[in-house]
Write a protein that holds these residues in place. Structure first.
Motif, PDB file in Angstrom:
ATOM      1  N   ALA A  65       0.834  -1.210   0.000  1.00 23.62           N
ATOM      2  CA  ALA A  65       0.000   0.000   0.000  1.00 23.62           C
ATOM      3  C   ALA A  65       0.865   1.255   0.000  1.00 23.62           C
ATOM      4  N   LEU A  66       1.948   1.236   0.775  1.00 21.12           N
ATOM      5  CA  LEU A  66       2.870   2.376   0.794  1.00 21.12           C
ATOM      6  C   LEU A  66       3.489   2.580  -0.585  1.00 21.12           C
ATOM      7  N   ASP A  68       2.254   1.702  -3.452  1.00 23.46           N
ATOM      8  CA  ASP A  68       1.229   2.209  -4.364  1.00 23.46           C
ATOM      9  C   ASP A  68       1.046   3.713  -4.209  1.00 23.46           C
ATOM     10  N   GLU A  69       0.996   4.172  -2.958  1.00 23.13           N
ATOM     11  CA  GLU A  69       0.818   5.603  -2.732  1.00 23.13           C
ATOM     12  C   GLU A  69       1.985   6.400  -3.312  1.00 23.13           C
ATOM     13  N   VAL A  70       3.174   5.927  -3.088  1.00 21.96           N
ATOM     14  CA  VAL A  70       4.352   6.638  -3.577  1.00 21.96           C
ATOM     15  C   VAL A  70       4.400   6.601  -5.102  1.00 21.96           C
ATOM     16  N   ASN A  72       1.934   6.244  -7.216  1.00 18.29           N
ATOM     17  CA  ASN A  72       0.835   7.012  -7.808  1.00 18.29           C
ATOM     18  C   ASN A  72       0.931   8.502  -7.503  1.00 18.29           C
ATOM     19  N   LYS A  74      -0.154   9.948  -5.011  1.00 12.02           N
ATOM     20  CA  LYS A  74      -1.321  10.386  -4.240  1.00 12.02           C
ATOM     21  C   LYS A  74      -1.155   9.870  -2.819  1.00 12.02           C
ATOM     22  N   LEU A  75      -0.688  10.741  -1.942  1.00 13.50           N
ATOM     23  CA  LEU A  75      -0.464  10.325  -0.580  1.00 13.50           C
ATOM     24  C   LEU A  75      -1.793  10.188   0.140  1.00 13.50           C
ATOM     25  N   GLY A  76      -1.977   9.050   0.734  1.00 13.53           N
ATOM     26  CA  GLY A  76      -3.220   8.777   1.453  1.00 13.53           C
ATOM     27  C   GLY A  76      -2.943   8.523   2.911  1.00 13.53           C
ATOM     28  N   MET A  78      -1.527   5.975   4.283  1.00 13.37           N
ATOM     29  CA  MET A  78      -0.341   5.187   4.607  1.00 13.37           C
ATOM     30  C   MET A  78       0.904   6.046   4.768  1.00 13.37           C
ATOM     31  N   VAL A  79       1.047   7.013   3.921  1.00 11.13           N
ATOM     32  CA  VAL A  79       2.231   7.865   3.970  1.00 11.13           C
ATOM     33  C   VAL A  79       1.902   9.086   4.813  1.00 11.13           C
ATOM     34  N   ASP A  81       1.833  12.719   6.398  1.00 14.04           N
ATOM     35  CA  ASP A  81       1.897  14.070   5.865  1.00 14.04           C
ATOM     36  C   ASP A  81       3.263  14.652   6.221  1.00 14.04           C
TER      37      ASP A  81
END
Length: 146
Positions: A65-66, A68-70, A72, A74-76, A78-79, A81
């Motif tokens: 999941a981490l 994927d966020e990185v 893409n 698009k920080l959600g 998992m990552v 702020d």
């Protein structure tokens, strides 16, 4: 039982062809390349994995999941702020003639014993109005002060 330290130490003394042979023995396939650093790193990880067990399924899902966020951009959830200071940091601001202190938690913020998911929600409780919490406390994009 695998003597992990002896195995890891032995990797350092091996030549690249010996590392490739070790790769063949451990993974059952040819080494993907002849990069000494890659072979040592991956073999070292695999030796430890065999001795102590691999990552739990939950940990692998979290890492996926981490990634994927990185990937893409698009920080959600998992990552973290990047503006958020380390847990335990105290944010202080004077408002309405009083000093207000918000404590940064691992999963939110705390003000006067109340927990908030966002800094803006904590600031709303302080001011009674909608504010950008980061701006209210003068934090920049990196979490540092402006």
């Amino acid at each position: 039982m695998i003597d992990v330290l002896a195995e890891l130490s032995a990797l350092k003394a091996m030549t690249v062809p010996e590392l490739q042979e070790k790769w063949q023995a451990i993974f059952g396939e040819r080494a993907p390349n002849a990069s000494r650093g890659h072979l040592e790193l991956r073999l070292g990880y695999r030796i430890q994995e065999l001795a102590h067990g691999g990552l739990r399924r939950e940990t692998r899902r979290t890492l996926d999941a981490l990634a994927d966020e990185v990937m893409n951009g698009k920080l959600g959830g998992m990552v973290a702020d990047p503006r958020k200071p380390a847990p335990g940091t105290k944010l202080v601001r004077e408002w309405g003639g009083k000093e207000h202190m918000v404590t940064v938690l691992a999963d939110g913020f705390e003000w006067q014993g109340r927990r908030f998911k966002s800094l803006s929600a904590a600031v709303r409780a302080i001011t009674g109005a909608h504010w950008n919490g980061w701006r209210f406390f003068g934090l920049d994009r990196t979490g540092g002060a402006r």
